[in-house]
Design a protein around this motif. Structure first.
Motif, PDB file in Angstrom:
ATOM      1  N   PRO A   1      81.080   9.844  45.390  1.00 18.14           N
ATOM      2  CA  PRO A   1      80.871   9.371  44.006  1.00 18.14           C
ATOM      3  C   PRO A   1      80.723  10.510  43.006  1.00 18.14           C
ATOM      4  CG  PRO A   1      79.531   8.100  45.539  1.00 18.14           C
ATOM      5  CD  PRO A   1      80.204   9.156  46.348  1.00 18.14           C
ATOM      6  N   LYS A   2      80.040  11.603  43.384  1.00 13.68           N
ATOM      7  CA  LYS A   2      79.793  12.666  42.403  1.00 13.68           C
ATOM      8  C   LYS A   2      81.080  13.462  42.054  1.00 13.68           C
ATOM      9  CE  LYS A   2      77.985  16.225  45.643  1.00 13.68           C
ATOM     10  NZ  LYS A   2      79.215  16.833  46.004  1.00 13.68           N
ATOM     11  N   ASP A   3      82.075  13.345  42.905  1.00 13.52           N
ATOM     12  CA  ASP A   3      83.319  14.105  42.652  1.00 13.52           C
ATOM     13  C   ASP A   3      84.366  13.310  41.877  1.00 13.52           C
ATOM     14  OD1 ASP A   3      82.291  16.238  44.028  1.00 13.52           O
ATOM     15  OD2 ASP A   3      83.114  15.586  45.964  1.00 13.52           O
ATOM     16  N   ILE A   4      84.039  12.079  41.519  1.00 11.54           N
ATOM     17  CA  ILE A   4      85.063  11.210  40.907  1.00 11.54           C
ATOM     18  C   ILE A   4      85.490  11.711  39.522  1.00 11.54           C
ATOM     19  CG2 ILE A   4      85.459   8.901  39.910  1.00 11.54           C
ATOM     20  CD1 ILE A   4      83.855   7.730  42.185  1.00 11.54           C
ATOM     21  N   THR A   5      86.808  11.795  39.337  1.00  4.43           N
ATOM     22  CA  THR A   5      87.367  12.036  37.997  1.00  4.43           C
ATOM     23  C   THR A   5      88.528  11.050  37.833  1.00  4.43           C
ATOM     24  OG1 THR A   5      89.065  13.584  38.711  1.00  4.43           O
ATOM     25  CG2 THR A   5      86.913  14.543  38.139  1.00  4.43           C
TER      26      THR A   5
END
Ligand code: FAD
Ligand code: EPU
Length: 352
Positions: A205-209
């Motif tokens: 989730p934290k890497d989503i772009t």
């Protein structure tokens, strides 16, 4: 005025993604609203039927079309910056995937989940296209419709478009008196990713772009769906059925069937699962068959005729009804010799 003698048959094989080998009396590409108006006027005066197509990725021509096929190539994108959002005006002949790439490259996010869906933006409004948790209705503000009866354009606010799963007021029109000429889209400057069920298999989730979602969806779709440039198809031939909770519960008790409860209390179940679990053993009618990785999609292996595709679809329809008591509803539009025809004229759609 066109005289009947100037007509000759032109092939539509490259202009419908099912790659069915049918013809139209004439095919005309239009790039301006003015030429669309002129052609429709000529057709009316000469009593020649006409239809409007985008990329032909959601239609099945049942036989040769006895009129003029107008291919919409009215293009243009206008963008206005507001404090918290981007307002886009997109002419209906723009390709959806090009628009997704164009906005991403400008740093305008929110369309990425619709990557790689074939077709034009005007047609996107017709059946409220959707994929991976996002539907056209979620980004649409309004649809501009040109009446080819009086040449007046009306702006229809999304509230009045009656968008629902693969449906809208436009989907249920069977004459071509109204042409969609543009759509209004609003994208927030604060990006709120549309998360879909298998996304966490690909990314933390934290890497989503937005670019990563775009790339992941392109990878999934390329693996799962047949490329219409190589294998004729029109995406899902049938919709996922939406049924009553009690009927869904009976099926869920019997089988481990993917199901998606809806806000209105009904339940959407996977049509692909139903077809897969009927276990049609290598069924093929002429060159028409079921796609192995996505059973809602019927494919034209090479030279399938529309009769063969319809025969296959009718067998699937009847078998699914017999085994699961569910009537599958076609998603695609059927074009007869003089225009779009109701799917209920081909398939029985109601039990009572
Ligand atoms: P067309 O097939 O050209 O036209 C569709 C209908 O709209 C026809 O009845 C046509 O006469 C009418 N029409 C077209 N333009 C106008 C206009 N300007 N004014 C009035 N009427 C008009 N759909 C999804 O929702 N989600 C998906 O994930 C998806 N995946 C697909 C994958 C593949 C491989 C394929 C082949 C199709 C897929 N589809 C999907 C279906 C299809 O891409 C969409 O329905 C798309 O919006 C169709 O666009 P089009 O321009 O090709 O429409
Ligand atoms: N499934 C099967 N077998 C199949 C297909 C699907 O068992 O052959 C089950 C699997 O459990 C899978 C689940 O159904 O996990 C969902 O499958 P998928 O993600 O492929 O989606 P779908 O419901 O089959 C719909 C749309 C597609 C859209 C995808 C992704 C419809 C009719 N189809 O397919 O849209 O791309 O979701 O969001 O709603 C189209 O409209 O033309 C189209 C391709």
């Amino acid at each position: 005025m066109y005289k009947k003698k100037v007509f000759f048959n032109q092939s539509l094989k490259d202009l419908n993604t099912f790659a069915v080998d049918v013809t139209a009396k004439k095919i005309i590409f239009v790039k301006t609203i003015k030429s669309l108006i002129n052609i429709s006027k000529i057709c009316k005066v000469s009593n020649i039927p006409y239809i409007i197509l985008g990329e032909g990725s959601n239609v099945l021509f049942l036989e040769n079309y006895r009129g003029i096929v107008i291919i919409n190539r009215i293009k243009g994108i206008k963008i206005v910056e507001k404090k918290n959002s981007w307002l886009l005006y997109v002419f209906s002949g723009e390709k959806l995937h090009d628009l997704v790439k164009f906005t991403l490259n400008l740093g305008i996010f929110g369309l990425e989940n619709l990557a790689l869906i074939p077709g034009c933006i005007g047609s996107a409004a017709i059946q409220n296209i959707g994929a991976y948790g996002l539907e056209f209705k979620d980004i649409c503000e309004y649809v501009d419709v040109l009446s080819l009866k009086n040449n007046i354009t009306t702006r229809i606010n999304k509230k009045f478009c009656k968008f629902s799963y693969r449906n809208s007021i436009f989907k249920n029109q069977y004459n071509y008196e109204n042409a969609i000429i543009g759509v209004g889209i609003k994208l927030s400057k604060t990006w709120n990713p549309t998360i879909f069920s298998s996304l966490e298999n690909y990314i933390k989730p934290k890497d989503i772009t937005a670019h990563k979602i775009f790339n992941i969806i392109c990878t999934i779709r390329t693996k799962k769906l047949p490329n219409p440039k190589k294998i004729g198809n029109a995406g899902s031939f049938f919709k996922n059925p939406i049924i009553k909770k009690e009927q869904a519960q009976k099926l869920i008790n019997l089988y481990n069937i993917p199901n998606y409860p809806q806000k209105n209390g009904l339940v959407k179940i996977s049509g692909g699962w139903l077809i897969e679990h009927y276990q049609f053993k290598n069924i093929q009618i002429g060159d028409a068959t079921i796609h192995k990785r996505q059973r809602l999609i019927l494919i034209n292996k090479k030279n399938a005729t529309s009769k063969e595709i319809i025969k296959l679809a009718k067998i699937i329809h009847a078998c699914i009804f017999k085994k699961f008591n569910i009537l599958l509803e076609p998603e695609i539009d059927f074009i007869g010799p003089k225009g779009k025809i109701k799917s209920s004229d081909i398939f029985k759609l109601k039990i009572f």
